[in-house]
Enzyme design. Structure first.
Site, PDB file in Angstrom:
ATOM      1  N   HIS A   1     -68.331  29.184  38.350  1.00  0.00           N
ATOM      2  CA  HIS A   1     -68.171  29.368  39.792  1.00  0.00           C
ATOM      3  C   HIS A   1     -67.802  30.807  40.164  1.00  0.00           C
ATOM      4  O   HIS A   1     -67.068  31.484  39.453  1.00  0.00           O
ATOM      5  CB  HIS A   1     -67.107  28.409  40.337  1.00  0.00           C
ATOM      6  CG  HIS A   1     -65.738  28.701  39.802  1.00  0.00           C
ATOM      7  ND1 HIS A   1     -64.875  29.590  40.397  1.00  0.00           N
ATOM      8  CD2 HIS A   1     -65.102  28.230  38.709  1.00  0.00           C
ATOM      9  CE1 HIS A   1     -63.763  29.655  39.704  1.00  0.00           C
ATOM     10  NE2 HIS A   1     -63.878  28.830  38.664  1.00  0.00           N
TER      11      HIS A   1
ATOM     12  N   HIS B   1     -78.839  41.138  32.024  1.00  0.00           N
ATOM     13  CA  HIS B   1     -79.435  40.264  31.016  1.00  0.00           C
ATOM     14  C   HIS B   1     -78.306  39.548  30.287  1.00  0.00           C
ATOM     15  O   HIS B   1     -77.479  40.175  29.634  1.00  0.00           O
ATOM     16  CB  HIS B   1     -80.250  41.107  30.028  1.00  0.00           C
ATOM     17  CG  HIS B   1     -80.977  40.323  28.989  1.00  0.00           C
ATOM     18  ND1 HIS B   1     -81.970  40.878  28.228  1.00  0.00           N
ATOM     19  CD2 HIS B   1     -80.878  39.038  28.572  1.00  0.00           C
ATOM     20  CE1 HIS B   1     -82.446  39.968  27.382  1.00  0.00           C
ATOM     21  NE2 HIS B   1     -81.780  38.845  27.583  1.00  0.00           N
TER      22      HIS B   1
END
Length: 195
Positions: A123, A132
């Protein structure tokens, strides 16, 4: 759609497109010796203007350069059918989300990111453009990662950490402190080895 980059990451992107029933027109690659990949033609010039595109190049800086030089394309978002993205998360154009990925509530994923196999983004995380995440990366809640940083396979980042832009976090690293821009961090706990 066209896939820019006819190497290993391109193969994964092609299967991801196939899993989403997206028609692949061709791969695009500068190497004129490459002719076919996975049964698809490889072309050596730009696709038609406004074509649907995914940049299948793992190097963050190269992916950024191509995206910035080719704003005329329609960059897709590809999500593997066996990934889970919260309806309250945001994902930017050109981003690819592989099998087994979980992205939880109020996470924000930038443009042209790679969220690789089985990565977990909890979250309120914020990933800037061109980030990446390698396979099995685990980000706890409220982590932020700066533009074009690469988090190595199996790395873990505890809650609330800020990782700067253009960083490399090595495979298996455990990040328990904020990381400034442009450094390489390895180990458990993570320590800076290169600035």
């Amino acid at each position: 759609m066209y896939i820019i980059g006819a190497s290993g990451h391109g193969k994964v992107i092609a299967e991801l497109a196939e899993d989403n029933q997206i028609v692949i027109e061709a791969f695009v690659d500068a190497d004129i010796n490459k002719k076919k990949l996975m049964g698809y033609e490889i072309i050596h010039e730009n696709p038609p203007k406004f074509a649907s595109i995914i940049i299948a190049i793992g190097n963050n800086q190269i992916r950024k350069k191509i995206a910035e030089e080719n704003s005329q394309f329609d960059y897709l978002i590809l999500q593997h059918p066996r990934s889970e993205i919260s309806k309250r998360a945001g994902v930017g154009e050109g981003t690819v989300i592989m099998a087994g990925v979980t992205i939880n509530a109020d996470a924000t994923i930038g443009k042209h990111c790679i969220i690789n196999t089985n990565a977990s983004v909890d979250h309120d995380c914020i990933l800037a453009d061109y980030v990446h995440l390698s396979p099995n990366v685990a980000l706890a809640g409220n982590v932020s990662i700066g533009e074009a940083s690469h988090i190595g396979i199996g790395a873990c980042v505890i809650q609330g950490i800020k990782i700067g832009a253009n960083c490399i976090v090595g495979a298996g690293t455990v990040v328990i402190r904020d990381i400034p821009d442009g450094v390489t961090v390895v180990g458990n706990p993570g320590r800076i080895i290169q600035q």
